[in-house]
Scaffold this motif. Structure first.
Motif, PDB file in Angstrom:
ATOM      1  N   PHE A 131       0.802  -0.909  -0.029  1.00 32.43           N
ATOM      2  CA  PHE A 131       0.137  -0.677  -0.136  1.00 32.43           C
ATOM      3  C   PHE A 131       0.616   1.412  -0.559  1.00 32.43           C
ATOM      4  O   PHE A 131       0.143   2.391  -0.869  1.00 32.43           O
ATOM      5  N   ARG A 132       2.453   1.166   0.766  1.00 27.93           N
ATOM      6  CA  ARG A 132       3.053   2.274  -0.030  1.00 27.93           C
ATOM      7  C   ARG A 132       4.041   2.496  -0.884  1.00 27.93           C
ATOM      8  O   ARG A 132       3.169   3.849  -1.483  1.00 27.93           O
ATOM      9  N   ARG A 133       3.901   1.373  -1.979  1.00 27.63           N
ATOM     10  CA  ARG A 133       3.634   1.537  -3.540  1.00 27.63           C
ATOM     11  C   ARG A 133       2.714   2.294  -4.297  1.00 27.63           C
ATOM     12  O   ARG A 133       2.555   2.433  -5.349  1.00 27.63           O
ATOM     13  N   LEU A 134       1.758   1.869  -3.700  1.00 25.56           N
ATOM     14  CA  LEU A 134      -0.020   1.654  -4.779  1.00 25.56           C
ATOM     15  C   LEU A 134      -0.204   3.245  -4.150  1.00 25.56           C
ATOM     16  O   LEU A 134      -0.033   4.078  -5.667  1.00 25.56           O
ATOM     17  N   LYS A 135       0.179   3.755  -2.789  1.00 20.86           N
ATOM     18  CA  LYS A 135      -0.041   5.310  -2.772  1.00 20.86           C
ATOM     19  C   LYS A 135       1.130   6.458  -3.631  1.00 20.86           C
ATOM     20  O   LYS A 135       0.888   6.847  -4.218  1.00 20.86           O
ATOM     21  N   GLU A 136       2.080   5.637  -3.495  1.00 22.52           N
ATOM     22  CA  GLU A 136       3.331   6.441  -3.981  1.00 22.52           C
ATOM     23  C   GLU A 136       2.753   6.457  -6.150  1.00 22.52           C
ATOM     24  O   GLU A 136       3.068   7.571  -6.781  1.00 22.52           O
ATOM     25  N   LEU A 138      -0.063   6.244  -7.240  1.00 22.47           N
ATOM     26  CA  LEU A 138      -0.897   7.522  -7.128  1.00 22.47           C
ATOM     27  C   LEU A 138      -0.871   8.823  -7.203  1.00 22.47           C
ATOM     28  O   LEU A 138      -1.445   9.415  -8.228  1.00 22.47           O
ATOM     29  N   ASP A 139      -0.215   9.081  -6.296  1.00 17.57           N
ATOM     30  CA  ASP A 139       0.280  10.167  -6.512  1.00 17.57           C
ATOM     31  C   ASP A 139       0.812  10.781  -7.355  1.00 17.57           C
ATOM     32  O   ASP A 139       1.695  11.814  -7.529  1.00 17.57           O
ATOM     33  N   SER A 140       2.208   9.121  -8.311  1.00 10.79           N
ATOM     34  CA  SER A 140       2.816  10.412  -8.953  1.00 10.79           C
ATOM     35  C   SER A 140       1.668  10.325  -9.933  1.00 10.79           C
ATOM     36  O   SER A 140       2.312  11.500 -11.479  1.00 10.79           O
ATOM     37  N   GLY A 141       0.479  10.605 -10.411  1.00  6.29           N
ATOM     38  CA  GLY A 141      -0.400  10.896 -11.286  1.00  6.29           C
ATOM     39  C   GLY A 141      -0.289   9.996 -12.373  1.00  6.29           C
ATOM     40  O   GLY A 141      -1.265   9.717 -13.227  1.00  6.29           O
ATOM     41  N   THR A 146      -8.131   9.749  -9.262  1.00 11.19           N
ATOM     42  CA  THR A 146      -9.509   8.790  -8.874  1.00 11.19           C
ATOM     43  C   THR A 146     -10.877   8.811  -8.841  1.00 11.19           C
ATOM     44  O   THR A 146     -10.989   9.812  -8.327  1.00 11.19           O
ATOM     45  N   THR A 147     -10.995   8.092  -9.104  1.00 12.92           N
ATOM     46  CA  THR A 147     -12.901   7.935  -9.570  1.00 12.92           C
ATOM     47  C   THR A 147     -13.362   6.532  -8.820  1.00 12.92           C
ATOM     48  O   THR A 147     -14.785   6.500  -8.923  1.00 12.92           O
ATOM     49  N   PHE A 148     -12.960   5.900  -8.876  1.00 12.74           N
ATOM     50  CA  PHE A 148     -13.565   4.402  -7.950  1.00 12.74           C
ATOM     51  C   PHE A 148     -12.088   3.553  -7.037  1.00 12.74           C
ATOM     52  O   PHE A 148     -10.869   3.371  -7.833  1.00 12.74           O
ATOM     53  N   ALA A 149     -12.945   2.619  -6.554  1.00 15.75           N
ATOM     54  CA  ALA A 149     -11.916   1.750  -5.968  1.00 15.75           C
ATOM     55  C   ALA A 149     -12.226   0.344  -5.238  1.00 15.75           C
ATOM     56  O   ALA A 149     -14.079   0.656  -5.441  1.00 15.75           O
ATOM     57  N   ARG A 150     -11.301  -0.792  -5.241  1.00 14.39           N
ATOM     58  CA  ARG A 150     -12.601  -1.592  -4.683  1.00 14.39           C
ATOM     59  C   ARG A 150     -11.394  -2.728  -3.692  1.00 14.39           C
ATOM     60  O   ARG A 150     -10.246  -2.621  -4.444  1.00 14.39           O
ATOM     61  N   MET A 189      -7.774   7.175  -1.093  1.00 17.43           N
ATOM     62  CA  MET A 189      -8.572   7.845  -2.325  1.00 17.43           C
ATOM     63  C   MET A 189      -8.950   8.960  -1.453  1.00 17.43           C
ATOM     64  O   MET A 189      -9.809   9.796  -1.399  1.00 17.43           O
ATOM     65  N   GLY A 190      -8.868   9.873  -0.046  1.00 14.01           N
ATOM     66  CA  GLY A 190      -8.710  10.835   0.971  1.00 14.01           C
ATOM     67  C   GLY A 190     -10.590  10.615   1.604  1.00 14.01           C
ATOM     68  O   GLY A 190     -11.116   9.701   1.736  1.00 14.01           O
ATOM     69  N   ASP A 191     -10.987  11.684   2.372  1.00 10.00           N
ATOM     70  CA  ASP A 191     -12.146  11.650   3.079  1.00 10.00           C
ATOM     71  C   ASP A 191     -13.658  11.223   2.281  1.00 10.00           C
ATOM     72  O   ASP A 191     -13.268  11.621   1.553  1.00 10.00           O
ATOM     73  N   ALA A 192     -14.257  10.884   3.086  1.00 10.17           N
ATOM     74  CA  ALA A 192     -15.096  10.876   2.828  1.00 10.17           C
ATOM     75  C   ALA A 192     -16.369  11.416   3.390  1.00 10.17           C
ATOM     76  O   ALA A 192     -16.473  11.275   4.670  1.00 10.17           O
ATOM     77  N   ALA A 193     -17.294  11.853   2.150  1.00  7.68           N
ATOM     78  CA  ALA A 193     -18.756  12.512   3.420  1.00  7.68           C
ATOM     79  C   ALA A 193     -20.188  11.645   3.451  1.00  7.68           C
ATOM     80  O   ALA A 193     -20.307  12.114   4.562  1.00  7.68           O
ATOM     81  N   ASP A 194     -20.648  10.557   2.290  1.00  2.00           N
ATOM     82  CA  ASP A 194     -21.563   9.745   2.301  1.00  2.00           C
ATOM     83  C   ASP A 194     -21.350   8.114   3.101  1.00  2.00           C
ATOM     84  O   ASP A 194     -20.432   7.649   1.984  1.00  2.00           O
TER      85      ASP A 194
END
Ligand code: NAD
Ligand code: 89Y
Length: 343
Positions: A131-136, A138-141, A146-150, A189-194
């Motif tokens: 997950f450290r590598r996955l975050k890297e 995502l952060d690299s663009g 990002t639009t969807f995760a499972r 994916m960042g914070d969520a509201a709902d």
């Protein structure tokens, strides 16, 4: 050379061996004493890990001997133990689940903040190498916004033999493993509201749910599906892997069995194998989880020394526990729950 910080570990049960092995791999800190109200457990841990002192009463927190406390007990005990540490001015790292409900989390956080004592939740899945590598990535663009995760955790490990308290836990699966997924969802994916959620009790005789399907709407408008089950039969058993995918406007990353990230971008596909480090004390199938424990502990020590904010500080974790609270309220009411209504 920096002097080592001295820690007290409270709770010498099933998972504590991983903490104690982990602390031996951490730079800048050591466990100077262990504590369990069960004397045999406390003495046994001290002997096995060569720890100089053992205690039965957490009142030892007031001795002035400790630079931090590592609380490895179940969630129902956390509020009282953290209050003892906070009142003694001792910084805390506390195992997930932080507390059984959002009201308790809010009380713990407010008490620690008022006293100015740092508290971090031991949330180790985000410290897994994959997950450290996955975050890297995502952060690299590379895959764009990002639009969807499972995020999916489905297996039939016999969790009840190692952790029998889970048989009687009313808030079971979302608090036990769903919470790891919800923290990963925020990390990636960042914070969520709902939040909406449906729960299931598949195995008979449980006090709580052993499966849940949660849907999040993030502040970014992306969505995440979290699905967790301890009643999913597969061979080979995928425990303890989190599987799934993250989609972006320009590509996708799949999280596949065998700790493989498959990256689809720029019209091409590549695989990256991100195995956890094996250490002298880790063993299959637990390696991925065990390896993340000293990484989590090292983050705590490094941040405590530098004064930086913990990634999973008590304050930040309120957002994660609000998602769990919302999931339970949604499952009970059949409604979409707004996080803003809980805080
Ligand atoms: P456990 O019940 O096996 O051990 C807890 C120990 O704490 C017991 O020995 C108990 O006597 C002791 N204890 C409780 N209250 C105490 C107090 N006030 N003072 C002194 N000792 C006290 O529990 P466990 O399975 O080791 O789990 C501990 C925590 O770790 C749980 O919250 C669990 O969810 C979490 N956990 C996390 C992971 C992970 O990957 N992050 C994995 C497994 C367990
Ligand atoms: O309790 C669970 C957790 O938090 O990580 C793994 C575990 O011990 C069993 O699934």
């Amino acid at each position: 050379m920096t002097t080592e910080m001295n820690g007290l570990l409270i709770g010498c049960g099933f998972f504590s061996g991983n903490h104690l092995h982990g602390w031996a791999d951490v730079e800048g800190a050591r466990i100077a004493a262990v504590c369990d109200r069960d004397a045999d457990r406390a003495r046994g841990a001290a002997e096995t890990f060569g720890i100089p002192a053992w205690h039965q009463d957490a009142a030892v927190l007031g001795s002035g001997a400790f630079d931090f406390v590592d609380i490895c007990t179940t969630m129902d005990t956390h509020e009282a133990l953290i209050a003892q540490a906070v009142d003694a001015g001792v910084p805390v790292i506390v195992q997930k689940p932080f507390a059984p409900d959002i009201e308790t989390c809010l009380r713990i956080e407010a008490h620690a903040r008022a006293a100015g004592v740092p508290v971090m939740v031991h949330e180790n899945f985000r410290f897994q190498k994959i997950f450290r590598r996955l975050k890297e990535i995502l952060d690299s663009g590379e895959i764009g916004e990002t639009t969807f995760a499972r995020l999916s955790w489905r297996n039939d490990i016999d969790v009840y033999s190692n952790q029998p308290y889970l048989l009687k836990t009313e808030r079971f699966m979302i608090m036990d493993v769903g919470i790891h997924m919800l923290d990963l969802a925020r990390f990636l994916m960042g914070d969520a509201a709902d939040v909406t959620c449906l729960n299931q009790s598949v195995r008979p005789g449980l006090a709580g749910e052993d499966a849940a399907t949660i849907l999040l709407r993030h502040d970014s408008a992306a969505t995440t599906i979290v699905d967790v089950s301890y009643a999913a039969h597969r061979h080979p058993n995928p425990f303890p892997q989190t599987l799934g995918e993250i989609e972006g406007r320009d590509g996708t990353v799949q999280i596949l069995e065998g700790e493989i990230l498959r990256i689809h971008s720029g019209g091409a596909t590549r695989d990256e194998a991100i195995a956890a480090d094996t250490r002298g004390w880790t063993s299959a199938p637990w390696t991925q989880i065990q390896d993340s424990v000293p990484r989590t502990e090292q983050h705590f020590v490094d941040a405590l020394r530098s004064g930086a904010e913990f990634e999973t500080s008590a304050q930040s974790s309120l957002q994660t526990y609000a998602l769990a609270e919302a999931a339970y309220r949604s499952a009970a009411s059949g409604r979409l729950i707004h996080i803003a209504d809980l805080m």
